[in-house]
Design a protein around this motif. Structure first.
Motif, PDB file in Angstrom:
ATOM      1  N   ASN A 242       0.822  -1.214   0.000  1.00 19.05           N
ATOM      2  CA  ASN A 242       0.000   0.000   0.000  1.00 19.05           C
ATOM      3  C   ASN A 242       0.858   1.267   0.000  1.00 19.05           C
ATOM      4  O   ASN A 242       0.472   2.282  -0.591  1.00 19.05           O
ATOM      5  CB  ASN A 242      -0.960  -0.009   1.197  1.00 19.05           C
ATOM      6  CG  ASN A 242      -2.160  -0.905   0.915  1.00 19.05           C
ATOM      7  OD1 ASN A 242      -2.711  -0.892  -0.184  1.00 19.05           O
ATOM      8  ND2 ASN A 242      -2.549  -1.694   1.899  1.00 19.05           N
ATOM      9  N   ILE A 245       1.707   1.698  -3.611  1.00 23.88           N
ATOM     10  CA  ILE A 245       0.551   2.164  -4.384  1.00 23.88           C
ATOM     11  C   ILE A 245       0.410   3.682  -4.245  1.00 23.88           C
ATOM     12  O   ILE A 245       0.251   4.409  -5.236  1.00 23.88           O
ATOM     13  CB  ILE A 245      -0.735   1.443  -3.909  1.00 23.88           C
ATOM     14  CG1 ILE A 245      -0.666  -0.054  -4.258  1.00 23.88           C
ATOM     15  CG2 ILE A 245      -1.977   2.079  -4.512  1.00 23.88           C
ATOM     16  CD1 ILE A 245      -1.803  -0.897  -3.688  1.00 23.88           C
ATOM     17  N   GLN A 246       0.538   4.157  -3.011  1.00 22.10           N
ATOM     18  CA  GLN A 246       0.360   5.587  -2.786  1.00 22.10           C
ATOM     19  C   GLN A 246       1.489   6.423  -3.410  1.00 22.10           C
ATOM     20  O   GLN A 246       1.240   7.513  -3.924  1.00 22.10           O
ATOM     21  CB  GLN A 246       0.267   5.841  -1.275  1.00 22.10           C
ATOM     22  CG  GLN A 246      -0.932   6.669  -0.912  1.00 22.10           C
ATOM     23  CD  GLN A 246      -1.117   6.726   0.594  1.00 22.10           C
ATOM     24  OE1 GLN A 246      -1.181   5.693   1.254  1.00 22.10           O
ATOM     25  NE2 GLN A 246      -1.188   7.939   1.130  1.00 22.10           N
ATOM     26  N   GLN A 249       0.611   6.623  -7.025  1.00 24.92           N
ATOM     27  CA  GLN A 249      -0.557   7.482  -7.243  1.00 24.92           C
ATOM     28  C   GLN A 249      -0.204   8.959  -7.097  1.00 24.92           C
ATOM     29  O   GLN A 249      -0.792   9.809  -7.757  1.00 24.92           O
ATOM     30  CB  GLN A 249      -1.689   7.090  -6.277  1.00 24.92           C
ATOM     31  CG  GLN A 249      -2.354   5.765  -6.660  1.00 24.92           C
ATOM     32  CD  GLN A 249      -3.334   5.260  -5.612  1.00 24.92           C
ATOM     33  OE1 GLN A 249      -3.281   5.678  -4.452  1.00 24.92           O
ATOM     34  NE2 GLN A 249      -4.227   4.354  -6.012  1.00 24.92           N
ATOM     35  N   SER A 354      -3.815  -0.372  -8.118  1.00 25.87           N
ATOM     36  CA  SER A 354      -4.693  -0.407  -6.934  1.00 25.87           C
ATOM     37  C   SER A 354      -5.056  -1.836  -6.541  1.00 25.87           C
ATOM     38  O   SER A 354      -5.542  -2.061  -5.436  1.00 25.87           O
ATOM     39  CB  SER A 354      -5.964   0.411  -7.183  1.00 25.87           C
ATOM     40  OG  SER A 354      -6.835  -0.276  -8.056  1.00 25.87           O
ATOM     41  N   HIS A 355      -4.867  -2.797  -7.432  1.00 28.72           N
ATOM     42  CA  HIS A 355      -5.219  -4.185  -7.131  1.00 28.72           C
ATOM     43  C   HIS A 355      -4.041  -5.004  -6.617  1.00 28.72           C
ATOM     44  O   HIS A 355      -4.167  -6.215  -6.407  1.00 28.72           O
ATOM     45  CB  HIS A 355      -5.780  -4.864  -8.385  1.00 28.72           C
ATOM     46  CG  HIS A 355      -7.091  -4.304  -8.828  1.00 28.72           C
ATOM     47  ND1 HIS A 355      -8.294  -4.744  -8.322  1.00 28.72           N
ATOM     48  CD2 HIS A 355      -7.387  -3.313  -9.688  1.00 28.72           C
ATOM     49  CE1 HIS A 355      -9.281  -4.056  -8.879  1.00 28.72           C
ATOM     50  NE2 HIS A 355      -8.760  -3.172  -9.712  1.00 28.72           N
TER      51      HIS A 355
ATOM     52  N   HIS B 110     -10.374   5.435 -13.881  1.00 27.70           N
ATOM     53  CA  HIS B 110      -9.821   4.751 -12.699  1.00 27.70           C
ATOM     54  C   HIS B 110      -8.694   5.601 -12.145  1.00 27.70           C
ATOM     55  O   HIS B 110      -7.510   5.289 -12.375  1.00 27.70           O
ATOM     56  CB  HIS B 110      -9.279   3.371 -13.074  1.00 27.70           C
ATOM     57  CG  HIS B 110     -10.324   2.352 -13.363  1.00 27.70           C
ATOM     58  ND1 HIS B 110     -11.076   1.747 -12.375  1.00 27.70           N
ATOM     59  CD2 HIS B 110     -10.761   1.827 -14.522  1.00 27.70           C
ATOM     60  CE1 HIS B 110     -11.927   0.889 -12.913  1.00 27.70           C
ATOM     61  NE2 HIS B 110     -11.765   0.920 -14.220  1.00 27.70           N
ATOM     62  N   PRO B 111      -9.016   6.646 -11.395  1.00 31.74           N
ATOM     63  CA  PRO B 111      -7.930   7.499 -10.882  1.00 31.74           C
ATOM     64  C   PRO B 111      -6.952   6.725 -10.006  1.00 31.74           C
ATOM     65  O   PRO B 111      -5.756   7.026  -9.997  1.00 31.74           O
ATOM     66  CB  PRO B 111      -8.671   8.580 -10.083  1.00 31.74           C
ATOM     67  CG  PRO B 111     -10.068   8.098  -9.921  1.00 31.74           C
ATOM     68  CD  PRO B 111     -10.345   7.106 -10.994  1.00 31.74           C
ATOM     69  N   GLU B 112      -7.447   5.703  -9.290  1.00 26.93           N
ATOM     70  CA  GLU B 112      -6.585   4.936  -8.380  1.00 26.93           C
ATOM     71  C   GLU B 112      -5.531   4.133  -9.152  1.00 26.93           C
ATOM     72  O   GLU B 112      -4.527   3.725  -8.592  1.00 26.93           O
ATOM     73  CB  GLU B 112      -7.438   4.032  -7.476  1.00 26.93           C
ATOM     74  CG  GLU B 112      -8.096   2.826  -8.146  1.00 26.93           C
ATOM     75  CD  GLU B 112      -9.325   3.132  -9.021  1.00 26.93           C
ATOM     76  OE1 GLU B 112      -9.600   4.332  -9.278  1.00 26.93           O
ATOM     77  OE2 GLU B 112      -9.980   2.175  -9.469  1.00 26.93           O
ATOM     78  N   ASP B 113      -5.774   3.914 -10.440  1.00 29.30           N
ATOM     79  CA  ASP B 113      -4.807   3.194 -11.271  1.00 29.30           C
ATOM     80  C   ASP B 113      -4.160   4.099 -12.323  1.00 29.30           C
ATOM     81  O   ASP B 113      -3.342   3.620 -13.128  1.00 29.30           O
ATOM     82  CB  ASP B 113      -5.500   2.037 -12.014  1.00 29.30           C
ATOM     83  CG  ASP B 113      -5.999   0.966 -11.068  1.00 29.30           C
ATOM     84  OD1 ASP B 113      -5.290   0.669 -10.094  1.00 29.30           O
ATOM     85  OD2 ASP B 113      -7.103   0.436 -11.312  1.00 29.30           O
ATOM     86  N   LEU B 114      -4.542   5.360 -12.363  1.00 30.93           N
ATOM     87  CA  LEU B 114      -4.045   6.298 -13.371  1.00 30.93           C
ATOM     88  C   LEU B 114      -4.371   5.808 -14.787  1.00 30.93           C
ATOM     89  O   LEU B 114      -3.530   5.846 -15.688  1.00 30.93           O
ATOM     90  CB  LEU B 114      -2.538   6.552 -13.205  1.00 30.93           C
ATOM     91  CG  LEU B 114      -2.119   7.185 -11.872  1.00 30.93           C
ATOM     92  CD1 LEU B 114      -1.871   6.150 -10.798  1.00 30.93           C
ATOM     93  CD2 LEU B 114      -0.910   8.080 -12.019  1.00 30.93           C
ATOM     94  N   SER B 134     -10.103  14.860 -11.127  1.00 25.59           N
ATOM     95  CA  SER B 134      -9.409  13.670 -10.614  1.00 25.59           C
ATOM     96  C   SER B 134      -7.983  13.970 -10.176  1.00 25.59           C
ATOM     97  O   SER B 134      -7.330  13.122  -9.573  1.00 25.59           O
ATOM     98  CB  SER B 134      -9.366  12.593 -11.702  1.00 25.59           C
ATOM     99  OG  SER B 134      -8.520  13.025 -12.775  1.00 25.59           O
TER     100      SER B 134
END
Lengths: 467, 467
Positions: A242, A245-246, A249, A354-355, B110-114, B134
């Motif tokens: 995580n 991921i951040q 992002q 994110s996954h 999908h902003p969390e995945d760009l 976003s």
């Protein structure tokens, strides 16, 4: 799921043996030891070796071999460093292993354009040694000291891809011997181009099934003014992932962001006597100006702290940095030594970022439940991780268990709109997954291209899709 | 040199007209005004318009049109925003213009995945408007508000490519209607993959000749914390370009680095009332943290000063920045207004960066000597520049002069191991150059792919290579 392997060889006609031994002398051989050495890679498969091996030293020689093989309809399997993981080098239909490792010259360095042209047998470490006085480097780093030809053939990436991209983004042009033995060029030294179909990208990742790569023009990158590496330990796997991921992002331009689970850390500790804490770990590297490196590190430290990450431990000297990264690169071999005599079945999924945490966590839970020794390393900044299951090759049930676990990892990746292979390729091992991932229509289109470019089916047959 | 154009149409059979008007009603038309509007683009060519135009609103509708066209062996020309520069949209063999501009929905953000998935008629400005909350943006910016489908089809790039790459680097996956009317998917939402042949990259730049793109999954980038734009004026063209060369060689992560010659500056001054000094100019933009932007700007200022560049003039507000970039994007149209009623013949070479100054300087000297009005704009950070020759379409000798000048620019680029087209594509205009650049063998291979994927030759025939 994947179908079982089949293999057969029609053998090599005497006339072809005659033609090749005449031209290549002692550089052509049917000696069993050499054939066996060319009949395996880092994959867990056993198949009969190729019928012969030839060591080419020039594009002309490669063209000669392919033209002769075409005339006799005998398979040709290009061979670089032998570090493939998915059975790309195995002679499932017999034929000739075409070893290009002696084509290992750096041909043209253009520091003023940030490009270099090399032969396919040059390895990534050799390249960086030979250009080190230019102030430039080639970042793509799959861990193994792979040949650049092989890295093209599998569209390889590795630890630096999060910032510098993969082979897809770093190859400008290729020289290729086609299936008819003709020499073509794809691309130029310009950074971008819209000149017709992107044959360069078509060849990258084609796993030797469309032609033999005989020359490669690469992008280089200026050595960063400042480089800093650090490790950070986390209370659990999810927290480490995580954090990554951040970081992604937020757009932090981190150069390397590698995950090792506690098993992998234990393995590298044992192999390289590192004394790292045996907990989920991120191994990171920051490139840039002094100020930018400090800023990136501060941002990442803040994020890590939120996820319970311990303070960064910095590798302050180049030697310490090299020691850490060498250990990371040894992780695969170190891991194998955790179970003497074992072989590894390795996953290679890559998912939308994110996954990633759910994917790694579930893979580990399944592996624990199955009771197979395993470890995880991951280019987590890209959403790519590898879980290696250590199996006893004498116990078919262990292989079955590993394949079942692998299947579950892939199914989760596909459900998350990811891929069954981030960087190792399809080879022999993932042909079923390829169809599941991209659909029968896309695979039919790939086959149509294969048929158009290699109508005799001699270029590394049986890879990517069954012949 | 390039061969003259030929065109012919076999017409559209009544049964096909019947099938399409039945399914599409008023969204199918043979009205001359609509056909004429779909029978031209920004290229300087005049050919007869398509035989009919259909406005598709879904993938199913595109598949229906292509299947019907295949059944009747009638050409299909995908049409997005009409901003192509090389004749891609022209009906050289008649047929149906398949307008996808109404397929203009952003399907999945999908902003969390760009990542974002869009229909092909979405334009780049529309996309950035729709995702602006976003915190992400899509950087590829060819100047025109092109459709993303068209940008895929020509492997477009533009002002931000120096930092963010081109469409090649920013498209993750496509949905494509193949020449038989089948719907396939290429790629996933994962950032990288080694799963079989790179069909995504094969479709990017295929100029509608292999299928119709009906869905696009793109990488997005976090909006930078800080953005700063500046202009800088130079005593001569070479100094401006040499400044750029050094910036790139030093690895400064500049986001945009655009060159305008004095003619181009005069044109945008006239069109957008800007009051810029009419001298060779760089228009630059820096993205990053506050500290990084300051650091980049300081480095570039130092380099510019060494080449006699004046002090930077900063665009300090977002409005001022937008004003400058809008003027840059208008440069082509502004330039056309320097010679009322003219059309432009535009070059698009891209060369290894160290050869850029000599290329631009020679192109300008030749144009001055020939006495044709002209102006230069360039994505110089990539080694890519455009010289536009303004010709009177009624005077064939002006077109001949422009083509002769263009030819010289291309020959110099090829001699420098560059490309005849950095971002506009081959279309009708550069088919001869393509063969010179990549060789007959590579073009034969492209033709083999075309034949395999479009055996009836209905997908935008006559583009990239003559049918």
């Amino acid at each position: 799921m994947n179908a079982p392997l089949s293999f057969h060889s029609a053998g090599v006609p005497a006339a072809l043996i005659e033609a090749l031994s005449q031209r290549f002398g002692p550089r052509f051989t049917t000696a069993l030891a050499v054939r066996e050495q060319h009949g395996r890679d880092e994959s867990p498969f056993d198949v009969p070796p190729p019928d012969a091996v030839v060591f080419a030293e020039s594009t002309d020689e490669v063209a000669f071999v392919v033209a002769q093989a075409a005339a006799h309809r005998v398979p040709v399997i290009p061979y670089g460093a032998g570090s493939s993981l998915e059975g790309h080098l195995l002679a499932v239909q017999g034929g000739i292993s075409l070893d290009v490792s002696r084509m290992n010259r750096v041909l043209q360095l253009h520091p003023e354009d940030l490009t270099v042209t090399v032969q396919p047998g040059v390895t990534r470490l050799q390249l960086n040694r030979e250009i080190k006085d230019s102030g430039l480097f080639f970042p793509i780093d799959p861990g193994a000291d792979a040949s650049l030809g092989g890295m093209c053939a599998t569209r390889a990436s590795g630890t630096n891809a999060v910032r510098y991209g993969t082979m897809r983004e770093n190859v400008l042009a290729l020289e290729v011997v086609t299936a008819s033995g003709e020499v073509i060029r794809t691309g130029t030294r310009a950074k971008k181009s819209s000149a017709g179909y992107d044959l360069t990208r078509l060849m990258l990742g084609s796993e030797g099934t469309l032609g033999v790569i005989t020359e490669i023009t690469l992008k280089l990158h200026p050595l960063p003014e400042s480089v800093a590496a650090a490790v950070c330990f986390f209370p659990d796997v999810a927290s480490a992932v995580n954090t990554t991921i951040q970081v992604i992002q937020m757009g932090v331009p981190i150069a390397r962001c590698e995950f090792l689970d506690a098993h992998a850390v234990r393995a590298v500790n044992a192999h390289d006597r590192l004394g790292l804490r045996e907990a989920p770990m991120l191994l990171m590297e920051f490139h840039g100006s002094d100020a930018s490196v400090k800023e990136q590190a501060a941002t990442v430290q803040e994020i890590a702290a939120e996820w319970g990450g311990a303070d960064f431990e910095w590798a302050t000297t180049p030697e310490e940095r090299t020691r850490l990264w060498t250990a990371r690169h040894h992780a695969y071999l170190s891991g194998l030594q955790m179970k003497p005599g074992c072989r590894a079945v390795t996953t290679d999924t890559c998912v939308p970022i994110s996954h990633l945490a759910e994917g790694v966590t579930a893979a580990l839970a399944d592996a624990e439940a199955a009771g197979l020794p395993h470890f995880v390393v991951g280019h987590v900044g890209d959403g790519n991780f590898h879980i290696a299951y250590l199996i006893d090759p004498a116990l078919p049930e262990e292989r079955d268990t590993a394949e079942r676990l692998n299947d579950a990892v892939v199914q989760r990746a596909l459900a998350a709109q990811g891929t069954c292979t981030g960087e190792h390729g399809i080879g022999l091992h993932k042909q079923g997954f390829l169809v599941e991932e991209t659909g029968a229509g896309s695979v039919a289109l790939m086959r149509a291209i294969k048929q158009a470019l290699d109508p005799l089916g001699i270029m590394n047959p049986g890879k990517i899709f069954a012949a």
